[in-house]
Motif scaffolding. Structure first.
Motif, PDB file in Angstrom:
ATOM      1  N   VAL A  64       0.810  -1.217   0.000  1.00 29.74           N
ATOM      2  CA  VAL A  64       0.000   0.000   0.000  1.00 29.74           C
ATOM      3  C   VAL A  64       0.847   1.273   0.000  1.00 29.74           C
ATOM      4  CG1 VAL A  64      -1.856  -1.207   1.200  1.00 29.74           C
ATOM      5  CG2 VAL A  64      -0.218   0.161   2.521  1.00 29.74           C
ATOM      6  N   LYS A  65       2.143   1.114   0.074  1.00 25.14           N
ATOM      7  CA  LYS A  65       3.023   2.280   0.121  1.00 25.14           C
ATOM      8  C   LYS A  65       2.846   3.124  -1.137  1.00 25.14           C
ATOM      9  CE  LYS A  65       6.820   1.281   2.075  1.00 25.14           C
ATOM     10  NZ  LYS A  65       8.152   0.687   2.334  1.00 25.14           N
ATOM     11  N   GLY A  66       2.689   4.412  -0.949  1.00 25.35           N
ATOM     12  CA  GLY A  66       2.481   5.311  -2.078  1.00 25.35           C
ATOM     13  C   GLY A  66       1.023   5.481  -2.463  1.00 25.35           C
ATOM     14  N   ARG A  67       0.157   4.602  -1.951  1.00 26.06           N
ATOM     15  CA  ARG A  67      -1.277   4.701  -2.268  1.00 26.06           C
ATOM     16  C   ARG A  67      -2.100   5.070  -1.045  1.00 26.06           C
ATOM     17  NH1 ARG A  67      -4.128   0.313  -3.895  1.00 26.06           N
ATOM     18  NH2 ARG A  67      -2.856  -1.160  -2.697  1.00 26.06           N
ATOM     19  N   PHE A  68      -1.694   4.586   0.125  1.00 30.37           N
ATOM     20  CA  PHE A  68      -2.430   4.823   1.365  1.00 30.37           C
ATOM     21  C   PHE A  68      -1.645   5.776   2.256  1.00 30.37           C
ATOM     22  CE2 PHE A  68      -4.868   0.487   1.612  1.00 30.37           C
ATOM     23  CZ  PHE A  68      -5.315   0.678   0.313  1.00 30.37           C
ATOM     24  N   THR A  69      -2.380   6.592   3.001  1.00 32.12           N
ATOM     25  CA  THR A  69      -1.759   7.519   3.948  1.00 32.12           C
ATOM     26  C   THR A  69      -2.493   7.457   5.276  1.00 32.12           C
ATOM     27  OG1 THR A  69      -1.143   9.017   2.148  1.00 32.12           O
ATOM     28  CG2 THR A  69      -1.088   9.899   4.385  1.00 32.12           C
ATOM     29  N   ILE A  70      -1.752   7.218   6.325  1.00 27.98           N
ATOM     30  CA  ILE A  70      -2.326   7.193   7.662  1.00 27.98           C
ATOM     31  C   ILE A  70      -2.060   8.534   8.344  1.00 27.98           C
ATOM     32  CG2 ILE A  70      -0.262   6.238   8.789  1.00 27.98           C
ATOM     33  CD1 ILE A  70      -2.154   4.537  10.536  1.00 27.98           C
ATOM     34  N   SER A  71      -3.020   8.973   9.140  1.00 24.91           N
ATOM     35  CA  SER A  71      -2.851  10.218   9.882  1.00 24.91           C
ATOM     36  C   SER A  71      -3.716  10.152  11.143  1.00 24.91           C
ATOM     37  CB  SER A  71      -3.248  11.428   9.023  1.00 24.91           C
ATOM     38  OG  SER A  71      -4.616  11.350   8.648  1.00 24.91           O
ATOM     39  N   ARG A  72      -3.451  11.078  12.063  1.00 22.93           N
ATOM     40  CA  ARG A  72      -4.276  11.077  13.272  1.00 22.93           C
ATOM     41  C   ARG A  72      -4.575  12.500  13.694  1.00 22.93           C
ATOM     42  NH1 ARG A  72      -1.270   7.568  17.494  1.00 22.93           N
ATOM     43  NH2 ARG A  72      -3.216   7.905  18.615  1.00 22.93           N
TER      44      ARG A  72
END
Length: 124
Positions: free
Chosen positions: A62-70
């Protein structure tokens, strides 16, 4: 308790943003992550974010397609998913995680530390 939301049906190439809201406790001091599970397959760790929110980790898939944040004010963690593929179809879960372990053992703290998942279906 953690509750994932935001799943749905999307065409390949589309985007979704998942949210993970915590209730009943403050997750500020915990790393959190996302994993998914497709029918007949093992849990797959996707991403992890540390307690401070300044370090993130991703599975190669998923690297480059998904972004996690909080967002600590909202006590919520997000997973922005772009360029979705049919292979991304699964139930997605958020969990209290260990970022040094989430790839090989997602959800390692057990079911008490992840909530009900949300279904993501990507059509071709």
């Amino acid at each position: 308790q953690l509750q994932a939301s935001g799943g749905g049906l999307v065409q390949a190439g589309g985007s979704l943003r998942l949210s993970c809201a915590a209730s009943g406790f403050n997750v500020d001091h915990y790393a959190e992550g996302w994993f998914r599970q497709a029918p007949g397959k093992e849990r797959e760790g996707l991403s992890c974010i540390n307690a401070d929110g300044d370090t993130t980790y991703y599975a190669d898939s998923v690297k480059g397609r998904f972004t996690i944040s909080r967002d600590k004010v909202k006590n919520t963690v997000y997973l922005q998913m772009n360029s979705l593929e049919p292979e991304d179809t699964a139930v997605y879960y958020c969990a209290i995680e260990r970022c040094d372990r989430f790839l090989r053992e997602p959800g390692s703290y057990g079911k008490d530390y992840w909530g009900k998942g949300t279904q993501v279906t990507v059509s071709s």
